[in-house]
Design an enzyme around this catalytic site. Structure first.
Site, PDB file in Angstrom:
ATOM      1  CG  ASN A 152      25.051  29.748  23.918  1.00  0.00           C
ATOM      2  OD1 ASN A 152      25.031  29.015  22.928  1.00  0.00           O
ATOM      3  ND2 ASN A 152      25.742  30.872  23.940  1.00  0.00           N
ATOM      4  CD  GLU A 250      29.407  33.053  17.715  1.00  0.00           C
ATOM      5  OE1 GLU A 250      30.312  32.998  18.580  1.00  0.00           O
ATOM      6  OE2 GLU A 250      28.199  33.149  17.981  1.00  0.00           O
ATOM      7  CB  CYS A 284      28.501  34.501  21.818  1.00  0.00           C
ATOM      8  SG  CYS A 284      27.231  34.809  20.581  1.00  0.00           S
TER       9      CYS A 284
HETATM   10  O1  TXE Z   1      32.045  24.551  24.856  1.00  0.00           O
HETATM   11  P1  TXE Z   1      32.646  23.646  23.708  1.00  0.00           P
HETATM   12  P2  TXE Z   1      31.632  24.187  26.339  1.00  0.00           P
HETATM   13  C1  TXE Z   1      32.171  29.244  25.653  1.00  0.00           C
HETATM   14  C2  TXE Z   1      31.784  29.753  27.038  1.00  0.00           C
HETATM   15  C3  TXE Z   1      31.739  28.494  27.837  1.00  0.00           C
HETATM   16  C4  TXE Z   1      32.880  27.709  27.225  1.00  0.00           C
HETATM   17  C5  TXE Z   1      32.864  26.220  27.427  1.00  0.00           C
HETATM   18  O2  TXE Z   1      32.789  30.602  27.536  1.00  0.00           O
HETATM   19  O3  TXE Z   1      31.939  28.701  29.208  1.00  0.00           O
HETATM   20  O4  TXE Z   1      32.795  27.991  25.849  1.00  0.00           O
HETATM   21  O5  TXE Z   1      31.636  25.644  26.988  1.00  0.00           O
HETATM   22  C6  TXE Z   1      31.677  20.154  20.869  1.00  0.00           C
HETATM   23  N1  TXE Z   1      35.751  18.392  18.308  1.00  0.00           N
HETATM   24  N2  TXE Z   1      31.034  29.069  24.779  1.00  0.00           N
HETATM   25  O6  TXE Z   1      32.654  23.338  27.000  1.00  0.00           O
HETATM   26  O7  TXE Z   1      33.592  22.639  24.237  1.00  0.00           O
HETATM   27  C7  TXE Z   1      30.816  19.906  22.088  1.00  0.00           C
HETATM   28  O8  TXE Z   1      30.446  18.544  22.152  1.00  0.00           O
HETATM   29  C8  TXE Z   1      34.528  18.701  17.856  1.00  0.00           C
HETATM   30  C9  TXE Z   1      30.784  30.131  23.830  1.00  0.00           C
HETATM   31  O9  TXE Z   1      30.267  23.642  26.305  1.00  0.00           O
HETATM   32  O10 TXE Z   1      33.165  24.584  22.683  1.00  0.00           O
HETATM   33  C10 TXE Z   1      29.651  20.860  21.807  1.00  0.00           C
HETATM   34  O11 TXE Z   1      28.765  20.270  20.874  1.00  0.00           O
HETATM   35  N3  TXE Z   1      33.551  19.159  18.662  1.00  0.00           N
HETATM   36  C11 TXE Z   1      29.713  29.825  22.913  1.00  0.00           C
HETATM   37  C12 TXE Z   1      30.343  22.051  21.172  1.00  0.00           C
HETATM   38  O12 TXE Z   1      31.605  21.561  20.701  1.00  0.00           O
HETATM   39  C13 TXE Z   1      33.819  19.319  19.953  1.00  0.00           C
HETATM   40  C14 TXE Z   1      28.711  28.820  23.190  1.00  0.00           C
HETATM   41  C15 TXE Z   1      30.590  23.251  22.080  1.00  0.00           C
HETATM   42  O13 TXE Z   1      31.365  22.845  23.175  1.00  0.00           O
HETATM   43  C16 TXE Z   1      35.097  19.013  20.481  1.00  0.00           C
HETATM   44  C17 TXE Z   1      29.137  27.789  24.108  1.00  0.00           C
HETATM   45  C18 TXE Z   1      36.079  18.529  19.587  1.00  0.00           C
HETATM   46  N4  TXE Z   1      37.315  18.242  19.992  1.00  0.00           N
HETATM   47  C19 TXE Z   1      30.253  27.965  24.881  1.00  0.00           C
HETATM   48  N5  TXE Z   1      35.082  19.285  21.810  1.00  0.00           N
HETATM   49  C20 TXE Z   1      29.310  30.862  21.924  1.00  0.00           C
HETATM   50  N6  TXE Z   1      30.138  31.098  20.913  1.00  0.00           N
HETATM   51  O14 TXE Z   1      28.241  31.433  22.053  1.00  0.00           O
HETATM   52  C21 TXE Z   1      33.842  19.738  22.117  1.00  0.00           C
HETATM   53  N7  TXE Z   1      33.077  19.753  21.000  1.00  0.00           N
END
Ligand code: TXE
Length: 479
Positions: A152, A250, A284
């Protein structure tokens, strides 16, 4: 057929050659293929960790002011290339160009800000119980940091992790989100143009279950700094448990905005609308649920409905004047649509929006307001990454605070009132990491961005964020 850029990992100061396996990166506004990026193999990730490890001691031995000078050089390069970097972010992530430009500028400022800490990292000397003894407390680097990024604010998050890590003497391996890796590779190209020592900053790309999992379960990583979802945060904690690796997480929010009867309603409407619309609601700490006092509820709902319905959206490259671009991908769009449908089925009433927008292409959802919400509804409890604003009417501040606190999340919160004692009561009783009074996000780089409950562990920014990248070493010196 136009040539598609194929990016390469950056390990030990070198781009590591064309990748064997790749992931396609698309523009969420048009569906166009933008690039191919590495789906890295385990050996590649291990090589990056080893490079970071072997560079770390020499890097930490440099005077901090020299490490700061390296950060400043990167900041200058970013400023020189700000317009093209903003375009790269917009193309792959979908935010409007003006916001992407703010992100780029803020990133450069953040690097400079963290560089300023070079002369301010302090230890302590503590009075001893023993005659002739000095107790010295040093702040030392933790070692090798793995920075795992979301999509994001993908460009800023590189700096939010690498700048405090590097200024305190750590080295880093960054894994960008597979949704938005291009800007990270463009950042890396700029790093490569500077004289940053090899191995201090490394980038390996790939999916979470593959590269993310390999990074977080590797004993060579000393600190995992992650921004993303609760589910992934929980998986990372499990992976980190094997090696008892330190964590900084976070994990998002469900920010309540409390609007009291004495509030400046136009200010509240404007701030909450802007907060919900910015980055198409994929933030977030943007206002995600409103608790409005009954006396002004009708007027507030009327005004915010009008403001949201006037929000424009579309392809932010073709139409740079729009307020919102698309959501980042199809999964995100379907998730928002399903949550609105559930909210309607659970009794919410849509006052504007409520549907996937049919623009012929792109993952657009109409700016939406849902009135008549209750605390037990999914839309008031789960993070909704889209411009959807659910509203619940409350009788007073006490009820609003009780509802706000009854959440899995505890990142940010806001309150709108002209009464200082009401504002201070809210600050005292809201169980959140941050509270904004008479405004919404964003946070300041000199503050501290952190949440309680499932919003995470530890925090970022300012002095307290900086020290998350150090460990304390105490020396008892008997003379
Ligand atoms: O997030 P992921 P996603 C929330 C928001 C969104 C939801 C899903 O609600 O709709 O999360 O988004 C890596 N081990 N936020 O699926 O999966 C992945 O490759 C290590 C809130 O995109 O959390 C990416 O680099 N890493 C938020 C990162 O994690 C892993 C911002 C984020 O992906 C992994 C984004 C694993 N097992 C989404 N699996 C905020 N806090 O602002 C995935 N990743």
């Amino acid at each position: 057929m136009t040539d598609v850029c194929i990016y390469q990992n950056y390990i030990n100061g070198e781009f590591s050659g064309l990748p064997k396996n790749t992931i396609d990166v698309h523009n969420p506004a048009t569906g166009a293929l933008l690039s191919r990026v590495p789906e890295s193999e385990t050996g590649e990730v291990e090589r990056a960790i080893a490079a970071a490890r072997s560079a770390q001691r020499a890097w930490a031995a440099k005077p901090a002011v020299e490490r700061g000078a390296h950060l400043r050089k990167i900041a200058s390069k970013i400023r020189e290339n700000a317009d093209s970097l903003a375009r790269v972010i917009t193309l792959e992530q979908g935010k409007v160009l003006s916001l992407a430009r703010v992100e780029v500028d803020f990133t450069a400022d953040y690097l400079d800000y963290m560089a300023e800490w070079a002369r301010r990292i302090e230890g302590e000397i503590i009075t001893s119980d023993r005659p002739g003894e000095n107790i010295f407390l040093f702040r030392k680097p933790i070692g090798v940091v793995a920075g795992i990024l979301p999509w994001n604010f993908p460009f800023f998050l590189i700096a939010r992790k690498m700048a405090p890590a590097l200024i305190t003497g750590n080295t880093i391996v960054i894994k960008p989100s597979e949704e938005t890796p291009n800007n990270c590779f463009e950042f890396t190209k700029l790093v490569a143009e500077t004289d940053l020592p090899a191995g201090v900053f490394n980038v390996v790309c790939g999916s979470g279950f593959n590269v993310g999992q390999t990074l977080t379960s590797n004993a060579g990583v000393d600190l995992i700094s992650f921004t993303g979802s609760v589910e992934t945060g929980s998986r990372i904690m499990a992976a980190a448990a094997t090696n008892i690796t330190k964590l900084n997480l976070e994990l998002g929010g469900k920010a309540p905005a409390i609007v009291l009867a004495d509030a400046d309603l136009d200010l509240a409407v404007n701030a909450i609308k802007n907060s919900r619309v910015i980055n198409s609601g994929q933030v977030c700490n943007c206002a995600e649920r409103v608790y409005v006092q009954a006396a002004v509820a009708d007027e507030f709902i009327d005004k915010i409905t009008r403001a949201m319905s006037m929000t424009t959206y579309g392809d932010p490259i073709a139409r740079p004047d729009v307020d919102m671009g698309p959501l980042v991908n199809r999964v995100g769009l379907d998730k928002v649509a399903a949550m609105v449908d559930t909210a309607i089925a659970q009794g919410g009433s849509v006052t504007t929006g409520g549907k996937i927008a049919d623009l012929g292409q792109g993952f657009h959802y109409q700016p939406t307001v849902i009135a008549g919400c209750r605390s037990d509804m999914e839309i008031m409890r789960k993070e909704v990454f889209g411009a959807v604003l659910p509203i619940q009417v409350v009788s007073d501040l006490d009820e609003a605070i009780a509802c706000a606190n009854a959440s899995d999340y505890g990142l940010t919160s806001s309150v709108y009132t002209k009464d200082l004692s009401q504002a201070m009561k809210a600050v005292a009783q809201l169980d959140f990491g941050e509270t904004y009074v008479n405004r919404e996000n964003f946070e300041a780089m000199q503050g501290f961005h952190a949440g309680v409950r499932k919003s995470g562990i530890g925090g970022a920014d300012g002095k307290h964020g900086l020290y998350e990248y150090t460990h304390t070493h105490v020396a008892y010196i008997q003379t």
